[in-house]
Design a protein around this motif. Sequence first.
Motif, mmCIF file in Angstrom:
data_model
loop_
_atom_site.group_PDB
_atom_site.id
_atom_site.type_symbol
_atom_site.label_atom_id
_atom_site.label_comp_id
_atom_site.label_asym_id
_atom_site.label_seq_id
_atom_site.Cartn_x
_atom_site.Cartn_y
_atom_site.Cartn_z
ATOM 1 N N ILE A 175 0.862 -1.191 0.000
ATOM 2 C CA ILE A 175 0.000 0.000 0.000
ATOM 3 C C ILE A 175 0.895 1.237 0.000
ATOM 4 O O ILE A 175 0.996 1.939 -0.996
ATOM 5 N N GLN A 176 1.534 1.491 1.114
ATOM 6 C CA GLN A 176 2.525 2.569 1.174
ATOM 7 C C GLN A 176 3.924 2.040 1.457
ATOM 8 O O GLN A 176 4.884 2.790 1.416
ATOM 9 N N THR A 177 3.998 0.757 1.752
ATOM 10 C CA THR A 177 5.297 0.116 1.947
ATOM 11 C C THR A 177 5.495 -0.921 0.842
ATOM 12 O O THR A 177 4.529 -1.543 0.400
ATOM 13 N N TRP A 183 11.269 -5.087 -2.605
ATOM 14 C CA TRP A 183 11.611 -3.869 -1.868
ATOM 15 C C TRP A 183 12.918 -3.248 -2.342
ATOM 16 O O TRP A 183 13.083 -2.029 -2.358
ATOM 17 N N TRP A 184 13.870 -4.081 -2.752
ATOM 18 C CA TRP A 184 15.209 -3.612 -3.098
ATOM 19 C C TRP A 184 15.268 -2.913 -4.456
ATOM 20 O O TRP A 184 16.304 -2.391 -4.856
ATOM 21 N N LEU A 185 14.145 -2.874 -5.157
ATOM 22 C CA LEU A 185 14.109 -2.240 -6.474
ATOM 23 C C LEU A 185 13.773 -0.750 -6.407
ATOM 24 O O LEU A 185 13.723 -0.086 -7.438
ATOM 25 N N SER A 186 13.521 -0.233 -5.207
ATOM 26 C CA SER A 186 13.158 1.184 -5.085
ATOM 27 C C SER A 186 13.898 1.830 -3.922
ATOM 28 O O SER A 186 14.202 1.157 -2.926
ATOM 29 N N PRO A 187 14.195 3.125 -4.026
ATOM 30 C CA PRO A 187 14.826 3.842 -2.914
ATOM 31 C C PRO A 187 13.992 3.760 -1.640
ATOM 32 O O PRO A 187 14.528 3.648 -0.536
ATOM 33 N N LYS A 188 12.665 3.800 -1.806
ATOM 34 C CA LYS A 188 11.774 3.729 -0.650
ATOM 35 C C LYS A 188 11.929 2.381 0.064
ATOM 36 O O LYS A 188 11.873 2.290 1.282
ATOM 37 N N GLY A 189 12.150 1.328 -0.726
ATOM 38 C CA GLY A 189 12.343 0.015 -0.142
ATOM 39 C C GLY A 189 13.600 -0.050 0.702
ATOM 40 O O GLY A 189 13.606 -0.633 1.791
ATOM 41 N N TRP A 190 14.670 0.557 0.231
ATOM 42 C CA TRP A 190 15.909 0.595 1.011
ATOM 43 C C TRP A 190 15.723 1.399 2.288
ATOM 44 O O TRP A 190 16.282 1.074 3.338
ATOM 45 N N GLN A 191 14.908 2.436 2.191
ATOM 46 C CA GLN A 191 14.616 3.242 3.389
ATOM 47 C C GLN A 191 13.871 2.401 4.425
ATOM 48 O O GLN A 191 14.206 2.427 5.612
ATOM 49 N N PHE A 192 12.878 1.638 3.975
ATOM 50 C CA PHE A 192 12.056 0.862 4.902
ATOM 51 C C PHE A 192 12.769 -0.375 5.436
ATOM 52 O O PHE A 192 12.703 -0.665 6.637
ATOM 53 N N VAL A 193 13.414 -1.116 4.577
ATOM 54 C CA VAL A 193 13.987 -2.407 4.982
ATOM 55 C C VAL A 193 15.434 -2.270 5.456
ATOM 56 O O VAL A 193 15.746 -2.585 6.609
ATOM 57 N N ALA A 194 16.318 -1.798 4.585
ATOM 58 C CA ALA A 194 17.718 -1.640 4.996
ATOM 59 C C ALA A 194 17.827 -0.651 6.150
ATOM 60 O O ALA A 194 18.574 -0.875 7.115
#
Length: 207
Positions: A175-177, A183-194
């Motif tokens: 939804i927003q995550t 997840w690793w394909l987007s900058p937002k994913g790195w922000q949330f997971v990494a």
Amino acid sequence: MTRTTRIFVFLLASFLIWVLIAPVLAERLIVEKPLEKADAILVLGGSATYKERPQKAVELYKSGIAPKIFLTDDGTRGSWNVKEQRNPKFVEMAQKRLTENGVPPENIEILEPEVSGTIDEAKILANKAREGNLKNVLIVTSAYHTRRALWTFEREFVKEKLTANFGILSPQTGIQTPLPQTWWLSPKGWQFVAGEYLKSFYYSVFY
């Protein structure tokens, strides 16, 4: 086999291994602990997820799990609202989403003061628990934040010699995550997971 071919095979193998490992890293951060009944639902602050978290809280509130919803305020503001002629806080927007979806205003409380992280939210709830004798609290936050959030709240209450039973749930990813698989394909994913792994390490060392 030429040197170039060996490098290519190494890189391809590394990529395939990463594709397999990355979803596991994301899913490792996610925990769920439902409660049948709670004294309150606590929606943790988060400007990047101010839509999905309140929506999950609405769903839980309407199911009759708890009579009250608490919101924490991280102090951040959204974009300019022409109608209101100001930059409303994200916590205000979250509150508005709750009321627009049928939660009575008197059953919503914004906890004070403003917070700068999960540990602050845990401290505020500890103070609230002393005042209101909270024994069962269902926390709502985003999926990748659930493990650290539950650990932080349980640790803070032990530290403050308070007894409470915590549950924790999150909206579905996507939804927003980002989804665990991508997840690793987007900058937002790195922000949330990494980023969550870095925060978890920091919390484990300093708290």
